[in-house]
Write a protein that holds these residues in place. Structure first.
Motif, PDB file in Angstrom:
ATOM      1  N   GLN A  66      84.390  11.400  44.842  1.00 59.29           N
ATOM      2  CA  GLN A  66      85.342  10.948  45.860  1.00 59.29           C
ATOM      3  C   GLN A  66      84.743   9.875  46.768  1.00 59.29           C
ATOM      4  O   GLN A  66      85.355   8.853  47.012  1.00 59.29           O
ATOM      5  N   GLN A  67      83.527  10.107  47.264  1.00 56.31           N
ATOM      6  CA  GLN A  67      82.865   9.157  48.157  1.00 56.31           C
ATOM      7  C   GLN A  67      81.365   9.200  47.908  1.00 56.31           C
ATOM      8  O   GLN A  67      80.822  10.209  47.451  1.00 56.31           O
ATOM      9  N   ILE A  68      80.683   8.113  48.264  1.00 51.75           N
ATOM     10  CA  ILE A  68      79.229   8.076  48.264  1.00 51.75           C
ATOM     11  C   ILE A  68      78.782   7.777  49.691  1.00 51.75           C
ATOM     12  O   ILE A  68      79.287   6.850  50.332  1.00 51.75           O
ATOM     13  N   TYR A  69      77.868   8.599  50.183  1.00 54.21           N
ATOM     14  CA  TYR A  69      77.317   8.435  51.524  1.00 54.21           C
ATOM     15  C   TYR A  69      75.817   8.202  51.431  1.00 54.21           C
ATOM     16  O   TYR A  69      75.170   8.660  50.497  1.00 54.21           O
ATOM     17  N   LYS A  70      75.273   7.514  52.429  1.00 53.33           N
ATOM     18  CA  LYS A  70      73.822   7.386  52.566  1.00 53.33           C
ATOM     19  C   LYS A  70      73.437   8.148  53.818  1.00 53.33           C
ATOM     20  O   LYS A  70      74.060   7.990  54.861  1.00 53.33           O
ATOM     21  N   GLN A  71      72.430   8.995  53.680  1.00 54.35           N
ATOM     22  CA  GLN A  71      71.978   9.753  54.837  1.00 54.35           C
ATOM     23  C   GLN A  71      71.216   8.834  55.763  1.00 54.35           C
ATOM     24  O   GLN A  71      70.261   8.174  55.358  1.00 54.35           O
ATOM     25  N   GLY A  72      71.666   8.773  57.000  1.00 60.20           N
ATOM     26  CA  GLY A  72      71.050   7.899  57.989  1.00 60.20           C
ATOM     27  C   GLY A  72      69.810   8.514  58.604  1.00 60.20           C
ATOM     28  O   GLY A  72      69.421   9.643  58.290  1.00 60.20           O
ATOM     29  N   PRO A  73      69.184   7.773  59.512  1.00 56.42           N
ATOM     30  CA  PRO A  73      67.897   8.207  60.077  1.00 56.42           C
ATOM     31  C   PRO A  73      67.970   9.504  60.876  1.00 56.42           C
ATOM     32  O   PRO A  73      66.994  10.205  60.981  1.00 56.42           O
ATOM     33  N   THR A  74      69.116   9.847  61.417  1.00 57.36           N
ATOM     34  CA  THR A  74      69.233  11.091  62.191  1.00 57.36           C
ATOM     35  C   THR A  74      69.983  12.160  61.415  1.00 57.36           C
ATOM     36  O   THR A  74      70.424  13.147  61.982  1.00 57.36           O
ATOM     37  N   GLY A  75      70.158  11.945  60.101  1.00 57.20           N
ATOM     38  CA  GLY A  75      70.845  12.925  59.269  1.00 57.20           C
ATOM     39  C   GLY A  75      72.336  12.697  59.136  1.00 57.20           C
ATOM     40  O   GLY A  75      73.013  13.455  58.448  1.00 57.20           O
ATOM     41  N   TYR A 107      83.736  15.550  44.187  1.00 52.18           N
ATOM     42  CA  TYR A 107      82.485  15.687  44.904  1.00 52.18           C
ATOM     43  C   TYR A 107      82.204  14.457  45.749  1.00 52.18           C
ATOM     44  O   TYR A 107      82.671  13.376  45.480  1.00 52.18           O
ATOM     45  N   HIS A 108      81.391  14.666  46.773  1.00 52.99           N
ATOM     46  CA  HIS A 108      80.805  13.591  47.550  1.00 52.99           C
ATOM     47  C   HIS A 108      79.344  13.518  47.137  1.00 52.99           C
ATOM     48  O   HIS A 108      78.694  14.544  46.931  1.00 52.99           O
ATOM     49  N   ILE A 109      78.806  12.318  46.996  1.00 50.89           N
ATOM     50  CA  ILE A 109      77.390  12.130  46.679  1.00 50.89           C
ATOM     51  C   ILE A 109      76.692  11.606  47.918  1.00 50.89           C
ATOM     52  O   ILE A 109      77.185  10.688  48.582  1.00 50.89           O
ATOM     53  N   ILE A 110      75.544  12.191  48.210  1.00 57.18           N
ATOM     54  CA  ILE A 110      74.761  11.773  49.372  1.00 57.18           C
ATOM     55  C   ILE A 110      73.434  11.215  48.875  1.00 57.18           C
ATOM     56  O   ILE A 110      72.707  11.894  48.139  1.00 57.18           O
ATOM     57  N   LEU A 111      73.149   9.959  49.236  1.00 60.55           N
ATOM     58  CA  LEU A 111      71.877   9.325  48.901  1.00 60.55           C
ATOM     59  C   LEU A 111      70.893   9.623  50.008  1.00 60.55           C
ATOM     60  O   LEU A 111      71.107   9.245  51.155  1.00 60.55           O
ATOM     61  N   LYS A 112      69.812  10.316  49.678  1.00 61.51           N
ATOM     62  CA  LYS A 112      68.814  10.667  50.712  1.00 61.51           C
ATOM     63  C   LYS A 112      67.570   9.846  50.493  1.00 61.51           C
ATOM     64  O   LYS A 112      67.223   9.477  49.403  1.00 61.51           O
TER      65      LYS A 112
END
Length: 112
Positions: A66-75, A107-112
């Motif tokens: 559904q979406q792709i997110y990138k985890q930022g510096p503060t989470g 699903y959402h994907i989170i890039l860490k």
């Protein structure tokens, strides 16, 4: 031979491998855990292309992402846009985490 405009390396968080043969024996407390990364080559530098490549890599229908997110510096989770991808450094490494969407089987994907 055409060189991709951007190469990133991804590893699915659930694919972490523990190998007791690579444990550190010098008492430094290292876990010996290593990750197996996959190269993703991007030509168009778009969020849609990244979504398609990740779907192919992990053998899931692109419609399930559904979406792709990138985890930022503060989470925080920042929505990945074309502009963000165009500013990724070549050969960046990410560990991927998945989060089930609330509304359906996507699903959402989170890039860490």
């Amino acid at each position: 031979m055409v060189r991709p405009r951007l190469t990133i390396y991804v590893c699915q968080e659930s694919q972490q491998v523990r190998d007791p043969q690579h444990e550190h024996e010098d008492g430094d407390g290292s876990s010996g855990t290593f990750f197996v990364y996959h190269a993703v080559y991007l030509e168009e530098l778009t969020a849609a292309e990244l979504m398609e490549k990740l779907a192919q890599l992990f053998r899931v229908p692109a419609q399930q992402i559904q979406q792709i997110y990138k985890q930022g510096p503060t989470g925080i989770h920042v929505l990945v846009s074309d502009e963000m991808i165009q500013n990724f450094q070549d050969e960046s490494c990410f560990v991927l985490d998945t989060m089930k969407a609330e509304s359906n089987d996507s699903y959402h994907i989170i890039l860490k």
